[in-house]
Design a protein around this motif. Structure first.
Motif, PDB file in Angstrom:
ATOM      1  N   LYS A 154       0.844  -1.193   0.000  1.00 51.67           N
ATOM      2  CA  LYS A 154       0.000   0.000   0.000  1.00 51.67           C
ATOM      3  C   LYS A 154       0.882   1.247   0.000  1.00 51.67           C
ATOM      4  CE  LYS A 154      -4.186   1.866   1.973  1.00 51.67           C
ATOM      5  NZ  LYS A 154      -5.231   1.710   1.033  1.00 51.67           N
ATOM      6  N   TYR A 155       0.532   2.211  -0.869  1.00 48.20           N
ATOM      7  CA  TYR A 155       1.239   3.480  -0.968  1.00 48.20           C
ATOM      8  C   TYR A 155       0.176   4.579  -1.013  1.00 48.20           C
ATOM      9  CZ  TYR A 155       4.247   7.188  -2.749  1.00 48.20           C
ATOM     10  OH  TYR A 155       4.933   8.370  -2.915  1.00 48.20           O
ATOM     11  N   GLY A 156      -0.091   5.193   0.115  1.00 44.46           N
ATOM     12  CA  GLY A 156      -1.173   6.171   0.195  1.00 44.46           C
ATOM     13  C   GLY A 156      -2.506   5.479  -0.021  1.00 44.46           C
ATOM     14  N   LYS A 157      -3.262   5.922  -1.036  1.00 46.30           N
ATOM     15  CA  LYS A 157      -4.557   5.329  -1.342  1.00 46.30           C
ATOM     16  C   LYS A 157      -4.472   4.270  -2.427  1.00 46.30           C
ATOM     17  CE  LYS A 157      -7.171   9.428  -0.047  1.00 46.30           C
ATOM     18  NZ  LYS A 157      -8.116  10.453  -0.472  1.00 46.30           N
ATOM     19  N   VAL A 158      -3.279   4.009  -2.959  1.00 47.59           N
ATOM     20  CA  VAL A 158      -3.108   3.054  -4.054  1.00 47.59           C
ATOM     21  C   VAL A 158      -2.140   1.949  -3.649  1.00 47.59           C
ATOM     22  CG1 VAL A 158      -3.594   4.820  -5.788  1.00 47.59           C
ATOM     23  CG2 VAL A 158      -1.228   4.367  -5.132  1.00 47.59           C
ATOM     24  N   TYR A 159      -1.928   1.019  -4.552  1.00 45.53           N
ATOM     25  CA  TYR A 159      -0.996  -0.071  -4.314  1.00 45.53           C
ATOM     26  C   TYR A 159       0.079  -0.084  -5.379  1.00 45.53           C
ATOM     27  CZ  TYR A 159      -3.933  -2.168  -0.739  1.00 45.53           C
ATOM     28  OH  TYR A 159      -4.624  -2.406   0.408  1.00 45.53           O
ATOM     29  N   ARG A 160       1.223  -0.636  -4.999  1.00 39.79           N
ATOM     30  CA  ARG A 160       2.328  -0.923  -5.903  1.00 39.79           C
ATOM     31  C   ARG A 160       2.610  -2.412  -5.775  1.00 39.79           C
ATOM     32  NH1 ARG A 160       1.297   4.050  -7.367  1.00 39.79           N
ATOM     33  NH2 ARG A 160       2.669   5.672  -6.600  1.00 39.79           N
ATOM     34  N   ILE A 161       3.309  -2.959  -6.750  1.00 41.52           N
ATOM     35  CA  ILE A 161       3.739  -4.349  -6.667  1.00 41.52           C
ATOM     36  C   ILE A 161       5.251  -4.345  -6.532  1.00 41.52           C
ATOM     37  CG2 ILE A 161       3.847  -6.582  -7.828  1.00 41.52           C
ATOM     38  CD1 ILE A 161       1.241  -5.738  -9.297  1.00 41.52           C
ATOM     39  N   LYS A 162       5.734  -4.899  -5.420  1.00 39.40           N
ATOM     40  CA  LYS A 162       7.168  -4.993  -5.182  1.00 39.40           C
ATOM     41  C   LYS A 162       7.646  -6.304  -5.795  1.00 39.40           C
ATOM     42  CE  LYS A 162      10.735  -4.840  -1.686  1.00 39.40           C
ATOM     43  NZ  LYS A 162      11.043  -4.810  -0.261  1.00 39.40           N
ATOM     44  N   THR A 163       8.587  -6.203  -6.737  1.00 44.11           N
ATOM     45  CA  THR A 163       9.158  -7.373  -7.399  1.00 44.11           C
ATOM     46  C   THR A 163      10.609  -7.524  -6.973  1.00 44.11           C
ATOM     47  OG1 THR A 163      10.049  -6.244  -9.349  1.00 44.11           O
ATOM     48  CG2 THR A 163       7.698  -6.831  -9.404  1.00 44.11           C
ATOM     49  N   ASP A 164      11.265  -8.547  -7.454  1.00 39.19           N
ATOM     50  CA  ASP A 164      12.682  -8.749  -7.140  1.00 39.19           C
ATOM     51  C   ASP A 164      13.576  -7.669  -7.746  1.00 39.19           C
ATOM     52  OD1 ASP A 164      12.202 -11.011  -5.651  1.00 39.19           O
ATOM     53  OD2 ASP A 164      12.566 -12.389  -7.314  1.00 39.19           O
ATOM     54  N   VAL A 165      13.081  -6.958  -8.783  1.00 39.06           N
ATOM     55  CA  VAL A 165      13.911  -5.954  -9.455  1.00 39.06           C
ATOM     56  C   VAL A 165      13.448  -4.521  -9.213  1.00 39.06           C
ATOM     57  CG1 VAL A 165      14.719  -7.525 -11.247  1.00 39.06           C
ATOM     58  CG2 VAL A 165      12.622  -6.233 -11.611  1.00 39.06           C
ATOM     59  N   GLY A 166      12.394  -4.342  -8.433  1.00 41.93           N
ATOM     60  CA  GLY A 166      11.906  -3.004  -8.142  1.00 41.93           C
ATOM     61  C   GLY A 166      10.394  -2.972  -8.052  1.00 41.93           C
ATOM     62  N   TYR A 167       9.841  -1.763  -8.093  1.00 44.20           N
ATOM     63  CA  TYR A 167       8.401  -1.568  -7.950  1.00 44.20           C
ATOM     64  C   TYR A 167       7.756  -1.326  -9.308  1.00 44.20           C
ATOM     65  CZ  TYR A 167       9.258  -0.887  -2.976  1.00 44.20           C
ATOM     66  OH  TYR A 167       9.630  -1.058  -1.669  1.00 44.20           O
ATOM     67  N   ILE A 168       6.534  -1.848  -9.464  1.00 42.53           N
ATOM     68  CA  ILE A 168       5.724  -1.566 -10.644  1.00 42.53           C
ATOM     69  C   ILE A 168       4.334  -1.152 -10.181  1.00 42.53           C
ATOM     70  CG2 ILE A 168       7.011  -3.135 -12.165  1.00 42.53           C
ATOM     71  CD1 ILE A 168       4.657  -5.130 -11.914  1.00 42.53           C
ATOM     72  N   SER A 169       3.572  -0.608 -11.083  1.00 46.34           N
ATOM     73  CA  SER A 169       2.211  -0.218 -10.772  1.00 46.34           C
ATOM     74  C   SER A 169       1.342  -1.450 -10.555  1.00 46.34           C
ATOM     75  CB  SER A 169       1.636   0.592 -11.943  1.00 46.34           C
ATOM     76  OG  SER A 169       0.263   0.813 -11.744  1.00 46.34           O
ATOM     77  N   ALA A 170       0.378  -1.325  -9.649  1.00 42.63           N
ATOM     78  CA  ALA A 170      -0.620  -2.372  -9.437  1.00 42.63           C
ATOM     79  C   ALA A 170      -1.931  -1.987 -10.133  1.00 42.63           C
ATOM     80  CB  ALA A 170      -0.852  -2.587  -7.943  1.00 42.63           C
ATOM     81  N   ASN A 171      -1.885  -1.004 -11.015  1.00 49.03           N
ATOM     82  CA  ASN A 171      -3.057  -0.530 -11.748  1.00 49.03           C
ATOM     83  C   ASN A 171      -3.607  -1.657 -12.620  1.00 49.03           C
ATOM     84  OD1 ASN A 171      -4.718   0.666 -13.800  1.00 49.03           O
ATOM     85  ND2 ASN A 171      -3.787   2.651 -13.335  1.00 49.03           N
TER      86      ASN A 171
END
Length: 184
Positions: A154-171
């Motif tokens: 969770k990042y504020g009101k939205v989500y991100r996806i944490k992967t082995d190589v970094g973060y991507i959008s969960a849109n």
């Protein structure tokens, strides 16, 4: 009526030129106007929204999960929607459709589940930090059809996806959940 402001030859502060044209449009009877421009032009003051004669803005910002400008009326998030090479925008308050009084703000939906994801957008950028800002964009990205295991954060009101190589959008317009963690 939308005023498209993106010609690089315009002055560094182009707000006066934008206002002159907006005033002209209004004098010709166009009472419903919006200014379109790159998110960076609004963010760094090339177009000063607070000084515009009409404060409605349509922000172009690709490869991110939100327009990056508070209270934007519309957001063009891609020029290659679903691989069809067409622009796509969110019309948050009806400023583009002309139904501002009756349209509810459309918000992107986000995944909040750990698991295996598949990229459904043409490509998705990878970022070194959860904010997904340009300064932390990595040199790698995932293309359509790529599968990635990730943890929803969770990042504020939205989500991100944490992967082995970094973060991507969960849109949900960019990735789809293929399998939840623990599913066989």
């Amino acid at each position: 009526m939308a005023l498209d402001v993106e010609y690089q030859g315009l002055p560094k502060d182009t707000t006066n030129q934008v206002n002159a044209f907006l005033n002209y449009l209004k004098a010709q009877g166009y009472s419903h106007v919006i200014t379109y421009g790159s998110g960076s032009w609004f963010k760094y003051g090339r177009i000063n929204r607070s000084s515009l004669v009409d404060h409605r803005i349509w922000v172009a910002a690709y490869g991110v999960t939100e327009p990056g400008i508070a209270n934007a009326n519309a957001w063009q998030f891609t020029d290659n929607y679903r691989g069809l090479k067409v622009d796509a925008s969110y019309d948050y308050d009806g400023s583009l459709s002309g139904s501002a009084a009756t349209t509810k703000k459309a918000k992107p939906a986000y995944w909040s589940t750990n698991g295996l994801y598949e990229v459904i957008a043409d490509h998705i950028n990878v970022y070194g930090k959860i904010a997904l800002d340009k300064a932390h964009q990595r040199r790698i990205h995932f293309t359509k059809g790529s599968t990635i295991y990730g943890k929803a954060v969770k990042y504020g009101k939205v989500y991100r996806i944490k992967t082995d190589v970094g973060y991507i959008s969960a849109n949900k317009d960019y990735v789809k959940l293929v399998r939840k963690s623990g599913d066989q």
